[in-house]
Motif scaffolding. Sequence first.
Motif, PDB file in Angstrom:
ATOM      1  N   ASN A 317       0.829  -1.111   0.072  1.00  0.00           N
ATOM      2  CA  ASN A 317       0.025   0.039  -0.026  1.00  0.00           C
ATOM      3  C   ASN A 317       0.909   1.221   0.089  1.00  0.00           C
ATOM      4  OD1 ASN A 317      -2.538  -1.589   0.298  1.00  0.00           O
ATOM      5  ND2 ASN A 317      -2.004  -1.788   2.430  1.00  0.00           N
ATOM      6  N   GLY A 318       2.117   1.327   0.075  1.00  0.00           N
ATOM      7  CA  GLY A 318       2.852   2.295   0.290  1.00  0.00           C
ATOM      8  C   GLY A 318       3.195   2.940  -1.205  1.00  0.00           C
ATOM      9  N   GLU A 319       3.584   4.294  -1.111  1.00  0.00           N
ATOM     10  CA  GLU A 319       3.450   4.893  -2.520  1.00  0.00           C
ATOM     11  C   GLU A 319       5.072   5.546  -2.755  1.00  0.00           C
ATOM     12  OE1 GLU A 319       0.642   8.225  -2.443  1.00  0.00           O
ATOM     13  OE2 GLU A 319      -0.874   6.827  -2.334  1.00  0.00           O
ATOM     14  N   ALA A 320       5.545   5.384  -3.984  1.00  0.00           N
ATOM     15  CA  ALA A 320       6.593   5.902  -4.343  1.00  0.00           C
ATOM     16  C   ALA A 320       6.242   7.328  -4.622  1.00  0.00           C
ATOM     17  CB  ALA A 320       7.159   5.235  -5.882  1.00  0.00           C
ATOM     18  N   LEU A 321       7.358   8.230  -4.933  1.00  0.00           N
ATOM     19  CA  LEU A 321       7.314   9.561  -5.173  1.00  0.00           C
ATOM     20  C   LEU A 321       6.545   9.713  -6.439  1.00  0.00           C
ATOM     21  CD1 LEU A 321      10.542  11.198  -4.616  1.00  0.00           C
ATOM     22  CD2 LEU A 321       8.788  11.220  -3.171  1.00  0.00           C
ATOM     23  N   SER A 322       5.737  10.831  -6.728  1.00  0.00           N
ATOM     24  CA  SER A 322       5.058  11.081  -7.901  1.00  0.00           C
ATOM     25  C   SER A 322       6.083  11.184  -8.982  1.00  0.00           C
ATOM     26  CB  SER A 322       3.892  11.961  -8.046  1.00  0.00           C
ATOM     27  OG  SER A 322       4.567  13.334  -7.637  1.00  0.00           O
ATOM     28  N   GLU A 323       5.713  11.057 -10.268  1.00  0.00           N
ATOM     29  CA  GLU A 323       6.645  11.792 -11.321  1.00  0.00           C
ATOM     30  C   GLU A 323       6.846  13.222 -11.272  1.00  0.00           C
ATOM     31  OE1 GLU A 323       5.379  10.557 -15.229  1.00  0.00           O
ATOM     32  OE2 GLU A 323       5.349   8.467 -14.985  1.00  0.00           O
ATOM     33  N   ASP A 324       5.790  14.087 -11.016  1.00  0.00           N
ATOM     34  CA  ASP A 324       6.106  15.339 -10.404  1.00  0.00           C
ATOM     35  C   ASP A 324       7.211  15.612  -9.707  1.00  0.00           C
ATOM     36  OD1 ASP A 324       4.350  16.112 -12.770  1.00  0.00           O
ATOM     37  OD2 ASP A 324       2.815  16.352 -11.166  1.00  0.00           O
ATOM     38  N   LYS A 325       7.148  14.806  -8.510  1.00  0.00           N
ATOM     39  CA  LYS A 325       8.028  15.402  -7.482  1.00  0.00           C
ATOM     40  C   LYS A 325       9.378  14.869  -8.138  1.00  0.00           C
ATOM     41  CE  LYS A 325       5.317  15.230  -3.452  1.00  0.00           C
ATOM     42  NZ  LYS A 325       5.111  14.623  -1.960  1.00  0.00           N
ATOM     43  N   ILE A 326       9.367  13.790  -8.420  1.00  0.00           N
ATOM     44  CA  ILE A 326      10.677  13.121  -8.973  1.00  0.00           C
ATOM     45  C   ILE A 326      11.426  14.286  -9.870  1.00  0.00           C
ATOM     46  CG2 ILE A 326      12.157  11.362 -10.285  1.00  0.00           C
ATOM     47  CD1 ILE A 326       9.916   9.250  -9.454  1.00  0.00           C
ATOM     48  N   LYS A 327      10.685  14.538 -11.018  1.00  0.00           N
ATOM     49  CA  LYS A 327      11.187  15.933 -11.840  1.00  0.00           C
ATOM     50  C   LYS A 327      11.543  16.981 -10.886  1.00  0.00           C
ATOM     51  CE  LYS A 327       9.921  18.295 -16.189  1.00  0.00           C
ATOM     52  NZ  LYS A 327      10.444  19.483 -15.654  1.00  0.00           N
TER      53      LYS A 327
END
Length: 345
Positions: A317-327
């Motif tokens: 259920n954990g979430e990775a960083l969003s693409e926007d945050k990675i960018k």
Amino acid sequence: MRALLSGYYGQGNGGDEALLATLLQMLPSSVTPVVLSGNPEETQRRYGVEACERKAFNTVMQSLRSSDAFIWGGGSLIQDATSAISPFYYSGLMAIAQKRGMKTVAWAQGIGPLKRNATKWLARQNFIGCTGVSVRDSASAALLNEWEVPYVLAPDPVWALESQSIPGIWDTPAPRVAVTLRAHPQLTPTRLGNLTKALVDFQKATKTFILLIPFQKSTDLAIAQAIEPALKDVSKIITIEEPTILKGIYNGVEMAIGMRLHSLIMAASKGCRCFALSYDPKINRLMEELEMPGWDIDNLPDDANVMSMAWIEHFANGEALSEDKIKFFTDRALIHKEVLQKALT
């Protein structure tokens, strides 16, 4: 312009090699780098740059005299928690460079802990004398504010390190979880035993394949080898020392459990869910910045079941960083490049 690069290079540490690779990637094209290294031949072969032995005094002095600029090349160089001698080595070189009137850059620094008044005083003098300063965390920025030193704050530059895929990774079963542990006094045999049991239970529940990744072969490999027999046929030790390939491993990983700072940064930058095991304030700073779950090594749960259940929950259920945050983090990390451009051109 010739620039002498000083850091914990040529010691087989994946994180510090990643910082060097990123620094070389970000240097202005007009600058010729000369790297102080614990293994000059390997550094020269890997990066195609001039390198010299970091502890050969006469050679280092000769390199200083023939250079126009001096760069502290990233990481926690100025701290006295793990060594009382190390900060004097780096500070001494910086002081000589500044005395010679060279352009000096403190690049992508994570300052501290500084427990001794002497190292704190010397560090302040060094930073005050720099042509350009960039730091990678808010605690370092707060210290420079206290010292009234101008600086730029940006995420660790390894966010912006280019990466290469590793073909062999796709030969292992998916989904994959990367585990990076390091030797540390707080990682006692009892705690390592509990971690191993938790990994076994986690693997059985998730049917994942465990990649054991030593970031510093000389200290981390023995730990990976101690864990591997308990994960027979469902794990593999991967030893990679080329930083761009090391980062590329995480393209094929779903989740990372890590003690090494740059294992977590590389994993987060590739969209992996991350779970930290902290042995140092720099890990805690990253955890706070990314809202990353984890435990301090000296406060690990005594019950392996508690650990495995936390990892299972994060995997499911954990979430990775969003693409926007990675960018965002990657783009912001390029500010370290701007500091080099401004100071050296």
